[in-house]
Design a protein around this motif. Structure first.
Motif, mmCIF file in Angstrom:
data_model
loop_
_atom_site.group_PDB
_atom_site.id
_atom_site.type_symbol
_atom_site.label_atom_id
_atom_site.label_comp_id
_atom_site.label_asym_id
_atom_site.label_seq_id
_atom_site.Cartn_x
_atom_site.Cartn_y
_atom_site.Cartn_z
ATOM 1 N N ASP A 1 7.088 -0.581 11.639
ATOM 2 C CA ASP A 1 7.550 0.593 10.811
ATOM 3 C C ASP A 1 6.052 0.535 9.673
ATOM 4 O OD1 ASP A 1 9.022 1.387 12.994
ATOM 5 O OD2 ASP A 1 10.548 0.669 11.569
ATOM 6 N N ASP A 2 4.860 0.507 10.053
ATOM 7 C CA ASP A 2 3.766 0.293 9.015
ATOM 8 C C ASP A 2 3.649 -0.638 8.218
ATOM 9 O OD1 ASP A 2 1.906 2.220 10.318
ATOM 10 O OD2 ASP A 2 4.559 3.829 10.559
ATOM 11 N N VAL A 3 5.118 -1.553 7.702
ATOM 12 C CA VAL A 3 4.962 -2.313 7.190
ATOM 13 C C VAL A 3 4.108 -3.933 7.614
ATOM 14 C CG1 VAL A 3 6.725 -4.016 5.113
ATOM 15 C CG2 VAL A 3 6.724 -1.442 5.678
ATOM 16 N N PRO B 1 1.050 -1.149 0.033
ATOM 17 C CA PRO B 1 0.080 -0.007 0.492
ATOM 18 C C PRO B 1 0.639 1.153 -0.045
ATOM 19 C CG PRO B 1 -1.095 -1.548 1.405
ATOM 20 C CD PRO B 1 0.154 -1.944 0.937
ATOM 21 N N GLY B 2 0.151 2.670 -0.703
ATOM 22 C CA GLY B 2 0.880 3.718 -0.546
ATOM 23 C C GLY B 2 1.645 4.338 0.711
ATOM 24 N N PHE B 3 0.826 4.254 1.455
ATOM 25 C CA PHE B 3 1.123 4.053 3.425
ATOM 26 C C PHE B 3 2.585 3.440 3.967
ATOM 27 C CE2 PHE B 3 1.263 4.566 7.483
ATOM 28 C CZ PHE B 3 1.059 5.814 7.569
ATOM 29 N N ASP B 4 2.157 2.289 3.361
ATOM 30 C CA ASP B 4 3.650 1.443 3.542
ATOM 31 C C ASP B 4 4.697 1.842 2.267
ATOM 32 O OD1 ASP B 4 1.722 0.551 5.327
ATOM 33 O OD2 ASP B 4 1.530 -1.155 4.012
ATOM 34 N N TYR B 5 4.763 2.251 1.749
ATOM 35 C CA TYR B 5 5.907 2.804 0.978
ATOM 36 C C TYR B 5 6.075 4.051 0.996
ATOM 37 C CZ TYR B 5 8.515 3.408 -3.573
ATOM 38 O OH TYR B 5 9.527 3.902 -4.250
ATOM 39 N N TRP B 6 5.109 4.988 1.564
ATOM 40 C CA TRP B 6 5.851 6.229 2.253
ATOM 41 C C TRP B 6 6.573 6.520 3.437
ATOM 42 C CZ3 TRP B 6 6.016 9.233 6.522
ATOM 43 C CH2 TRP B 6 5.638 10.731 6.507
ATOM 44 N N TRP C 1 9.844 4.818 3.787
ATOM 45 C CA TRP C 1 11.387 5.966 3.099
ATOM 46 C C TRP C 1 11.465 6.769 4.535
ATOM 47 C CZ3 TRP C 1 14.054 4.987 -0.600
ATOM 48 C CH2 TRP C 1 13.789 5.051 -1.555
ATOM 49 N N ARG C 2 10.041 7.648 4.796
ATOM 50 C CA ARG C 2 10.157 8.295 6.309
ATOM 51 C C ARG C 2 10.977 7.321 7.010
ATOM 52 N NH1 ARG C 2 10.940 10.109 10.425
ATOM 53 N NH2 ARG C 2 9.903 11.542 11.663
ATOM 54 N N ASN C 3 11.609 6.562 7.260
ATOM 55 C CA ASN C 3 12.255 5.173 8.637
ATOM 56 C C ASN C 3 13.251 5.846 7.763
ATOM 57 O OD1 ASN C 3 10.225 5.534 10.219
ATOM 58 N ND2 ASN C 3 9.064 3.526 9.522
ATOM 59 N N THR C 4 13.789 5.594 6.968
ATOM 60 C CA THR C 4 15.208 5.834 6.751
ATOM 61 C C THR C 4 16.414 6.366 7.950
ATOM 62 O OG1 THR C 4 14.904 6.606 4.578
ATOM 63 C CG2 THR C 4 16.846 6.944 5.098
ATOM 64 N N HIS C 5 17.732 6.141 7.870
ATOM 65 C CA HIS C 5 18.491 6.522 8.550
ATOM 66 C C HIS C 5 18.788 7.383 8.331
ATOM 67 C CE1 HIS C 5 22.327 6.640 11.078
ATOM 68 N NE2 HIS C 5 21.997 5.060 11.727
ATOM 69 N N ASP C 6 19.352 8.658 9.906
ATOM 70 C CA ASP C 6 19.188 9.948 9.469
ATOM 71 C C ASP C 6 20.758 10.016 8.191
ATOM 72 O OD1 ASP C 6 17.847 9.853 11.679
ATOM 73 O OD2 ASP C 6 19.515 11.415 12.926
ATOM 74 N N ALA C 7 21.590 9.444 8.365
ATOM 75 C CA ALA C 7 22.705 9.308 7.769
ATOM 76 C C ALA C 7 22.962 9.000 5.985
ATOM 77 C CB ALA C 7 24.025 7.978 8.379
ATOM 78 N N GLY D 1 13.655 2.064 18.595
ATOM 79 C CA GLY D 1 13.291 3.110 16.861
ATOM 80 C C GLY D 1 12.130 2.872 16.506
ATOM 81 N N ALA D 2 12.191 1.626 16.923
ATOM 82 C CA ALA D 2 10.812 1.229 15.539
ATOM 83 C C ALA D 2 9.716 1.243 16.107
ATOM 84 C CB ALA D 2 11.655 -0.296 15.506
ATOM 85 N N ARG D 3 8.987 1.468 14.914
ATOM 86 C CA ARG D 3 7.169 1.918 15.049
ATOM 87 C C ARG D 3 6.435 0.386 15.833
ATOM 88 N NH1 ARG D 3 7.861 6.267 12.371
ATOM 89 N NH2 ARG D 3 7.638 8.284 13.351
ATOM 90 N N VAL D 4 5.910 -0.436 16.315
ATOM 91 C CA VAL D 4 4.947 -1.008 16.177
ATOM 92 C C VAL D 4 3.339 -0.923 16.282
ATOM 93 C CG1 VAL D 4 4.034 -3.897 16.873
ATOM 94 C CG2 VAL D 4 6.375 -2.581 17.418
ATOM 95 N N SER D 5 2.728 -1.658 15.322
ATOM 96 C CA SER D 5 1.366 -1.124 15.284
ATOM 97 C C SER D 5 -0.045 -2.085 15.333
ATOM 98 C CB SER D 5 0.872 0.106 14.043
ATOM 99 O OG SER D 5 1.146 0.231 13.558
ATOM 100 N N ALA D 6 -0.365 -2.267 15.845
ATOM 101 C CA ALA D 6 -1.648 -3.283 15.929
ATOM 102 C C ALA D 6 -2.597 -3.696 14.933
ATOM 103 C CB ALA D 6 -1.955 -3.993 17.210
ATOM 104 N N GLY D 7 -3.386 -3.147 13.935
ATOM 105 C CA GLY D 7 -4.196 -2.687 13.595
ATOM 106 C C GLY D 7 -4.298 -1.255 12.852
#
Length: 399
Positions: free
Chosen positions: A369-371, A251-256, A259-265, A383-389
């Motif tokens: 991380d929304d995947v 899905p488009g949100f997962d793809y976005w 990239w949003r979770n790219t490492h600072d470096a 540093g990771a985000r975890v989602s349920a639903g």
């Protein structure tokens, strides 16, 4: 060297160039007129993934600087399987599955390349010439130009042999077929340049040599560096698997969000590789807040692949979901080392037991991380985000 052609200057400035067979000759050709170049894509899945995106962006820059790109669909070579970078042979697909994958993949390129107007991109399929080859004439006319000694020295072969992994005679032929593709495209379309990842160097050089030996013409090869993340991981690999370019696969949100979770470096480098933003604008973006720069990367990269509307919708969803900044007002779980997604879901209070967490994963409701998480053995760290639903979100922090 200092390039004179817009094409090579652009690729060098944005970090695409690893090796060129004859940089001066290619630069002169690109300065003097239109260069026709190709990249090949086998049809092993319904979608390409982010690992293919570097070469797609090279084709885009090629066209934007006045040259002609060819997208070669590997309807024929998919029946053989490329051993490059593989520890074992691919599962062979039947003709119906290859055709279905090919039709699905075609749609991706329409977003990156123009197939009409000046320097219109060409899309063709190597099944047109490979499946009709007669074996003995092919061996006599083409096979005699290849040294087995040299073929055994290529990394794609050595990797498998050194690890004592079987390499079938079918796969061993792949490099000859790829070289023959280059010869055919040179004859049919005047193609003089093949581009690809660094793991394709041996295959590409085989093609330039074959064109010279058989037709007495010059041809060129160009490869990109292996793109890895700052943490050393291969680009496009996550705990949930590959990051697919097709919206049917991701899905488009997962793809976005990927990239949003790219490492600072990695942000500046990825802005150059995976967006169309001018270099001066990238410098300006990087001079500001790093999280804002990540949002720009996510939106611009998503706009290229999924369309501007999808990109802006994903950015708006992210802003609403994580309002107040990363982790603000969200439950957190402190860990000293990465834990399984099951432990994370239980620790965040999203599941009462590992059994419930396992059912959540099996149903596609758990995300890192929304995947979407594909296996309950997936690991998640600080540093990771975890989602349920869609409504329950938490963060993993170091503890």
């Amino acid at each position: 060297m200092t390039y004179t052609s817009d094409f090579l200057r652009t690729l060098e400035a944005r970090g695409f160039i690893h090796q060129i067979t004859d940089a001066a000759a290619l630069d002169a050709a690109a300065s003097a007129g239109v260069v026709t170049a190709y990249v090949g894509y086998d049809c092993t899945a319904p979608s390409l993934h982010i690992g293919n995106l570097v070469s797609i962006m090279m084709l885009r820059h090629l066209q934007q600087t006045g040259h002609r790109p060819i997208v070669l669909m590997g309807g024929g070579t998919t029946k053989v399987g490329d051993p490059s970078g593989k520890d074992e042979g691919r599962q062979l697909l039947d003709d119906a599955r290859i055709e279905a994958n090919k039709a699905s993949i075609r749609r991706i390129f329409e977003r990156f390349l123009a197939f009409d107007g000046p320097n219109a991109a060409i899309m063709t399929d190597n099944d047109e010439w490979l499946s009709g080859l007669a074996y003995i004439p092919f061996l006599r006319d083409i096979g005699r130009h290849f040294s087995v000694n040299r073929m055994l020295s290529f990394d794609s072969v050595k990797l498998r042999l050194d690890r004592e992994q079987p390499l079938s005679f079918l796969e061993f032929n792949y490099m000859i077929l790829q070289a023959y593709d280059f010869l055919e495209l040179n004859r049919r379309h005047g193609c003089t340049l093949q581009m690809g990842g660094s793991d394709q160097w041996g295959n590409i050089v085989n093609g330039t040599d074959l064109i010279r030996r058989v037709d007495g013409k010059d041809a060129h090869g160009l490869t990109t560096p292996l793109i890895t993340r700052a943490d050393g991981a291969k680009m496009g690999k996550t705990a949930a698997g590959a990051v697919w370019l097709h919206e049917d696969s991701l899905p488009g949100f997962d793809y976005w969000q990927f990239w949003r979770n790219t490492h600072d470096a990695d942000v500046a480098r990825f802005l150059k590789l995976f967006t169309d933003l001018p270099l001066a604008e990238i410098d300006a973006v990087m001079a500001g807040d790093i999280n804002a720069a990540k949002a720009v990367l996510a939106t611009e990269a998503t706009a290229l692949c999924r369309g501007r509307t999808a990109a802006e919708a994903a950015a708006a969803t992210a802003a609403a979901t994580f309002a107040g900044g990363a982790g603000a007002d969200l439950p957190s779980l402190a860990v000293a080392a990465p834990v399984t997604i099951l432990d994370a879901l239980v620790g965040l209070g999203f599941a009462a037991s590992k059994g419930e967490a396992r059912r959540l994963v099996a149903g596609g409701g758990a995300r890192i991380d929304d995947v979407a998480v594909a296996a309950d053995s997936a690991m998640v760290g600080p540093g990771a985000r975890v989602s349920a639903g869609k409504k329950r979100h938490g963060v993993i922090v170091a503890g």
